[in-house]
Design a protein around this motif. Sequence first.
Motif: not given
Length: 195
Positions: A14, A17, A155, A168-169, A171-173, A175-176
Amino acid sequence: MIKIAIFASGSGSNAERIVEFFSSNEEIEVTLVLTNNPAAGVIERAQRLNIPTLIFNKTLFSKTDKIVEILQSQQIDWVILAGFLWLVPNNLTRAFENRMINIHPALLPKYGGKGMWGHYVHEAVVANQEKESGITIHYVNEKYDEGKVIFQAKCEVTSGDSPEDVAKKIHELEYQYFPEIIYQEILSAKNSIVE
């Protein structure tokens, strides 16, 4: 220039990013990374991104004003906690009141508090057969995960999801949304000062 310091205890994905998000911004930059973990992956990431790093211990962090003094000497405006695991002491929360933001890998107030981080959160979500999880971005106060909520994103958690699938879900949130929400909060604070 608005300066950000990032506190992280782990791999620093994080943090990386956030640094990348602000790398082309002419008004906001990440100028310091701090960690309590000498083996944290965030150290290597910060070095690769040419961001100075400070490693500190529990005594320095919790029992002295040294960290506050360092942040002030570096003219840090905002503090971001990106996977930082220690409770922030009062001297630091006071020095950066409404200018310290954390991300938590669950929909607070559920699955917050001492010991609820990373895989512990995802294991609890799966064990309790939750139908959803998500992220909470919030201001930091003197209690774990109890500061004012800024933003949440959800999610779905399905019956076949393992804790790793949920991670995994999440982490995607993270990063987004995390860098963008930090940016919005800094801009909002800046605009309210101008007004």
